[in-house]
Design an enzyme around this catalytic site. Structure first.
Site, PDB file in Angstrom:
ATOM      1  CG  ASP A 109      -6.931  -0.406   8.761  1.00 44.72           C
ATOM      2  OD1 ASP A 109      -6.954  -1.108   7.732  1.00 44.72           O
ATOM      3  OD2 ASP A 109      -7.869  -0.375   9.588  1.00 44.72           O
ATOM      4  CG  HIS A 138      -2.838  -4.123  -0.242  1.00 51.51           C
ATOM      5  ND1 HIS A 138      -3.172  -3.718   1.033  1.00 51.51           N
ATOM      6  CD2 HIS A 138      -3.775  -5.036  -0.601  1.00 51.51           C
ATOM      7  CE1 HIS A 138      -4.272  -4.372   1.423  1.00 51.51           C
ATOM      8  NE2 HIS A 138      -4.653  -5.167   0.447  1.00 51.51           N
ATOM      9  CG  LEU A 150      14.162   3.061  11.384  1.00 51.74           C
ATOM     10  CD1 LEU A 150      13.514   3.720  12.603  1.00 51.74           C
ATOM     11  CD2 LEU A 150      13.395   3.488  10.121  1.00 51.74           C
TER      12      LEU A 150
END
Ligand code: IPE
Ligand code: IPE
Ligand code: MG
Length: 233
Positions: free
Chosen positions: A12, A29, A123
């Protein structure tokens, strides 16, 4: 000391990062997407096996069409181009969320990166895109009801294990949940998976978040005393 298997990040503060610089929210973003890439490469090195990130919530459709469109285009660019380095690093990309009402080109790019990275094992990056914790619980409940109606399972067989197996993805519980940008809320992130997570909130805006801070948080995680309702010591 509880081994750290699964980190969740509510990414965020992209909008505020851009605003502080007099830029459009989209710049935040874009910068946030670079941060995510760096964190994945770092976690692959450190050896934490699962990372779940909140990329777009079911509620984020309330934003302007311009911002939603930008984010969807950015996702496609990330999955088709920017994530090449993650694939090379051995990152496997999977998704959690509802397909409806995502655009077909976004869904296609998601399917492509999932397929391309499916054999990677360094991962697991679980991207929550058009994701809601409530939706996930409802969709899982519906799946199980259908299985009962089809006579595949007995209602008494619905327990926590069966429920977990029918969530969007089969993942271990989230051990450590990090939210950036100084907000102290969950915003409908992985409700089921966070029942016993350790929480860490940082004021850093996501584009400014980095591996050093992540390492410090991981260190703090290992100092916490996880009790799971029991008594220790
Ligand atoms: C998080 O940053 C990214 C998404 C929700 C897609 P925000 O866009 O929420 O940034 P702020 O909270 O407005 O600063
Ligand atoms: C949560 O952030 C969703 C993502 C990070 C994708 P928001 O910015 O949407 O959450 P609220 O609106 O502040 O609760
Ligand atoms: Mg926000």
């Amino acid at each position: 000391m509880e081994e750290l298997k699964h980190i969740g990040i509510i990414m965020d503060g992209n909008g505020r990062w851009a605003k502080k610089r007099g830029l459009k929210r989209s710049f935040g973003h874009k910068e946030g997407s670079k941060t995510l890439k760096k964190l994945c490469l770092h976690l692959a090195d450190v050896g934490v096996p699962y990372l779940s990130v909140f990329a777009f919530s079911t509620e984020n459709f309330k934003r302007s069409q311009e911002e939603v469109d930008y984010l969807m285009d950015l996702f496609i660019e990330m999955f088709r181009k920017e994530f090449k380095v993650l694939d090379e690093k051995g990152v496997r990309v999977i998704f959690s969320g509802r397909k409806e009402p995502l655009r077909q080109d976004v869904l296609d790019s998601m399917a492509e990166i999932t397929e391309k990275t499916k054999n990677n094992s360094k991962l697991v990056l679980n991207i929550c895109l058009n994701y809601g914790g409530h939706s996930e619980i409802i969709d899982t409940t519906k799946k199980l009801c259908q299985q009962v109606l089809d006579g595949k399972i007995d209602i008494d067989h619905i327990d926590e294990e069966t429920f977990e197996k029918n969530l969007y993805q089969e993942l271990p519980p989230i051990d450590l949940l990090i939210r950036t940008s100084g907000e102290y809320r969950i915003s409908n992130f992985m409700l089921w998976q966070m029942s016993y997570s350790e929480f860490y909130f940082t004021d850093t805006l996501f584009p400014d978040f980095n591996s050093e801070e992540l390492d410090q948080i991981i260190e703090k995680y290992y100092q916490r005393d996880r009790k799971f309702g029991g008594v220790k010591g």
